[in-house]
Enzyme design. Structure first.
Site, PDB file in Angstrom:
ATOM      1  N   HIS A 187       2.954  12.132   4.228  1.00 10.64           N
ATOM      2  CA  HIS A 187       2.898  12.135   2.589  1.00 10.64           C
ATOM      3  C   HIS A 187       1.156  11.577   2.405  1.00 10.64           C
ATOM      4  O   HIS A 187       0.638  11.269   3.172  1.00 10.64           O
ATOM      5  CB  HIS A 187       3.774  11.176   2.118  1.00 10.64           C
ATOM      6  CG  HIS A 187       3.992   9.933   2.899  1.00 10.64           C
ATOM      7  ND1 HIS A 187       5.251   9.890   3.483  1.00 10.64           N
ATOM      8  CD2 HIS A 187       3.446   8.794   3.352  1.00 10.64           C
ATOM      9  CE1 HIS A 187       5.525   8.681   3.979  1.00 10.64           C
ATOM     10  NE2 HIS A 187       4.119   8.284   4.193  1.00 10.64           N
ATOM     11  N   GLY A 203       7.482  -2.876   4.761  1.00 13.11           N
ATOM     12  CA  GLY A 203       7.881  -1.745   3.875  1.00 13.11           C
ATOM     13  C   GLY A 203       8.981  -1.236   3.559  1.00 13.11           C
ATOM     14  O   GLY A 203       9.512  -0.971   2.496  1.00 13.11           O
ATOM     15  N   ASP A 259      -1.060   5.874   2.707  1.00 13.47           N
ATOM     16  CA  ASP A 259      -1.422   6.794   3.817  1.00 13.47           C
ATOM     17  C   ASP A 259      -2.911   7.559   3.476  1.00 13.47           C
ATOM     18  O   ASP A 259      -3.555   7.839   4.615  1.00 13.47           O
ATOM     19  CB  ASP A 259      -0.393   7.649   4.392  1.00 13.47           C
ATOM     20  CG  ASP A 259       0.578   6.952   5.269  1.00 13.47           C
ATOM     21  OD1 ASP A 259       0.574   5.489   5.419  1.00 13.47           O
ATOM     22  OD2 ASP A 259       1.500   7.395   5.542  1.00 13.47           O
ATOM     23  N   ARG A 266      -1.896  -6.965 -14.429  1.00  7.38           N
ATOM     24  CA  ARG A 266      -2.524  -6.439 -13.153  1.00  7.38           C
ATOM     25  C   ARG A 266      -4.010  -6.044 -13.767  1.00  7.38           C
ATOM     26  O   ARG A 266      -4.344  -4.867 -14.080  1.00  7.38           O
ATOM     27  CB  ARG A 266      -1.770  -4.969 -12.622  1.00  7.38           C
ATOM     28  CG  ARG A 266      -2.220  -4.437 -11.530  1.00  7.38           C
ATOM     29  CD  ARG A 266      -1.259  -3.348 -10.917  1.00  7.38           C
ATOM     30  NE  ARG A 266      -0.446  -2.799 -11.808  1.00  7.38           N
ATOM     31  CZ  ARG A 266      -0.689  -1.415 -11.955  1.00  7.38           C
ATOM     32  NH1 ARG A 266      -1.647  -0.786 -11.673  1.00  7.38           N
ATOM     33  NH2 ARG A 266       0.084  -0.756 -12.944  1.00  7.38           N
TER      34      ARG A 266
END
Lengths: 49, 612
Positions: free
Chosen positions: B11, B185, B338, B526
């Site tokens: 992905h 994860g 990734d 955030r």
């Protein structure tokens, strides 16, 4: 051919020769599965494999 | 030396190019193909990287792939063997993919590289890094530290799911690993699945949902699902999970433990139980991350920590870890997932495989604000916008900044497209949708009319670096929006008992601070600190907004709708503008107002993308 030599080298480095018979069996079984179906899209929730 | 890093086939495919150790360019393939999480070979991203660096593919000395396919295959075989005969259904689905494609990834890569013109001995030119080494390299070599501990956590790479390393100068040694199927994860993803969100993209939603709940199930998680050791290492009780042998994440035993089957997103509404589950897995994750990092600090005595891997995108856990003060400084790779593996692979190739030196600039990381993607000249922008029928006014920089700041102060939703696109999942003021953080209605307007996403999801603030401590309980830089901290006490508005008793999501509509649009129900935010040296235009915009309003904080969310990759080109931006209730769009020096556009160009954007 280079694929097989690399696979051999991989097993040698990883000391995983014991995987060879399993690999052969799985490839044979997998081959059968491949021959009996068309799609290579795996319906996983998460692509772990 | 020029090194191209590639991540692909699972992905978030991406490419990154190093030119003599400098990160020349990096981008995800999805931004070009407009296919979310595109996993194909990153042709377009590679093409962009080369163009950006002014190079041809022949100029590239080495290509480094981000993981090792044979090691993954070894995991696949050994896992099926360990669980046989239970995993047959999964085996039946996975093995054809491997036998037809994935086992021959090296050849596939070589063929793809030949197609784009790579010549010479590919056996020597094409190198492979390990998945977690790529993550660790992306965290350490891109960080501002001469020496640091490195912690990587994700779903799974080849075997490793969590690893710890020690980086110094141009060297990085991996010290220890936790192996599949024991994965932090995947534990988080199991709850993502169980609460009815999409695995591998809905984890953010679980994190956003957590503050609405109470961590009632944390003890259950720590007692039954995971055996957490003192040194932070852990083992999962696999009888509660189904990912090793089945096609789903959780088992019947898991459903029995937490009181029911997984939520069906199209049928079941989110209720308090789901919020409590989200709060619990978030709480458990924070405890595990903190325990792991604390043990690493104790063992190494190091003062700096670098983080990467998908779990490092859990900014709430990162913020809590920072406040624990185990480490003096924490640096998190902005492309921690990734896609960042492409950059890590290239950095591992440069420093570890080819032993090239690392040129540190004190106090500065190597990411250049993560603005590593495509940019467009003013001429290109005008041509591209004209081609899609946009009506725009060309302004100089000062007028553009002034008009955009005024639009924000008037509570308009602004599309902001300036300079280079960000690398990583966060929009950082290059491809952003901006709003007034002081507005009580901004959150629901942006969620429902602009982003078409769930109303419970919070928005993040961008704040001038020099003003951050006046508004948030944080003194550190947080340029990549990867740390969460609370709004300072004197800017909070206390909730009445009546308001506190409201059902989760309803609480969000109660103004909780002077900047309600970016204050979550637990007063957290955030944070992105905006720095004049990495993004001067964005810094100027917020500074001008501050002059007008006295507030140096604005809402910053990614420039896309739910399910759409973040916009890449001026045309993408214009389409998104015409498909949503955005009021104003600024692309380079071109300013567009919604009321001046041709109404026939309006798009039905709400259903244009598959929901994430």
């Amino acid at each position: 051919m280079s694929f097989f030599s690399e696979l051999w080298a991989f097993m040698r480095v990883r000391k995983k020769f014991w995987l060879l018979p399993i690999l052969i069996m799985m490839v044979l079984m997998g081959g059968l599965i491949v021959l009996t179906q068309g799609s290579t899209v795996a319906p996983f929730i998460y692509t772990l494999f | 030396m020029r090194i191209l890093g590639i991540s692909a086939f699972y992905h978030d495919s991406a490419a990154a190019l190093l030119d003599n150790g400098e990160i020349a360019a990096a981008a995800q393939e999805e931004r070009f193909t407009r296919k979310k999480h595109d996993s194909g070979f990153p042709h377009r991203a590679i093409e962009f990287c080369l163009k950006q660096a002014g190079l041809k593919i022949d100029d590239v000395d080495f290509v480094v792939f981000y993981d090792k396919p044979f090691l993954k295959f070894e995991r696949l075989l050994e896992t099926y063997l360990a669980f046989a005969p239970r995993g047959f259904v999964s085996f039946q689905k996975a093995i054809p993919v491997w036998l037809k494609e994935k086992l021959f990834q090296k050849k596939l890569l070589q063929d793809e590289l030949k197609k784009i013109g790579v010549e010479g001995d590919l056996e020597k030119k094409l190198l492979f890094s390990e998945h977690h080494l790529s993550h660790a390299a992306s965290a350490f070599f891109a960080s501002p530290f001469e020496e640091a501990a490195v912690l990587t956590m994700d779903g799974v790479g080849e075997w490793a799911t969590t690893s710890f390393g020690h980086g110094k100068g141009n060297d990085l040694k991996m010290v220890r690993e936790i192996h599949f199927p024991h994965s932090l994860g995947l534990l988080y993803s199991a709850f993502t699945y169980y609460t009815g969100f999409k695995v591998n993209s809905g984890e953010y939603k679980v994190m956003g949902l957590a503050p609405y709940g109470e961590p009632k199930y944390t003890d259950k998680i720590l007692q039954h699902l995971i055996d957490l050791k003192e040194d932070g290492s852990f083992r999962l009780d696999l009888s509660y999970f189904n990912y090793c042998t089945g096609l789903t994440m959780t088992s019947q035993k898991f459903h029995d433990l937490f009181g029911g089957p997984p939520r069906q997103p199209d049928k079941d509404r989110l209720d308090q139980r789901h919020m409590d589950l989200a709060a619990s897995v978030q709480d458990a994750t924070e405890r595990i991350v903190i325990q792991l990092a604390g043990a690493i600090q104790k063992e190494t005595g190091l003062k700096n920590l670098c983080l990467a891997g998908g779990v490092a995108l859990n900014c709430v856990a990162n913020g809590k870890l920072l406040r624990k003060k185990y480490f003096d400084h924490i640096w998190i790779q902005p492309a921690a997932g990734d896609a960042g593996g492409a950059l890590g692979a290239a950095l591992a190739g440069h420093h570890l495989f080819k032993k090239q030196p690392r040129k540190l600039t004190p106090g500065k990381d190597f990411m250049r604000g993560s603005y590593l993607g495509p940019e467009f000249t003013q001429e290109e922008i005008q041509t591209r916008l004209e081609s899609v029928g946009a009506q725009f006014t060309v302004l100089d920089t000062d007028s553009m900044i002034d008009q955009c700041a005024r639009a924000l102060a008037d509570e308009k939703a602004l599309g902001w497209f300036q300079g280079r696109m960000e690398f990583g999942p966060r929009a950082l003021g290059g491809r952003s949708i901006l709003g007034d953080a002081r507005s009580p209605s901004m959150q629901s307007v942006l969620n429902l009319k602009v982003k078409f996403r769930e109303s419970f999801r919070p928005f993040a603030p961008s704040v001038l670096r020099e003003d951050v401590a006046d508004w948030f309980e944080i003194g550190e830089d947080s340029p990549y929006m990867l740390l969460v901290a609370d709004v300072v006490q004197n800017r909070r508005i206390a909730m009445t008992e009546e308001q506190k008793a409201l059902f989760g999501i309803d609480k969000l509509n109660i103004p909780r601070s002077d900047i309600p649009a970016v204050t979550h129900v637990d007063y957290s935010a955030r944070i992105q600190t905006v720095h004049a040296d990495t993004n001067p235009a964005y810094h100027q915009l917020i500074s001008r907004f501050k002059e007008l309003t006295g507030c140096p904080v604005i809402v910053n969310t990614s420039f896309n709708v739910r399910g759409e990759p973040i916009v890449c080109t001026p045309e993408d931006a214009f389409r998104c503008f015409m498909g949503t209730d955005l009021d104003v769009l600024a692309v380079g020096g071109c300013l567009m107002l919604k009321e001046e556009q041709d109404p026939s160009l309006k798009l039905n954007y709400a259903e244009a993308f598959e929901l994430d």
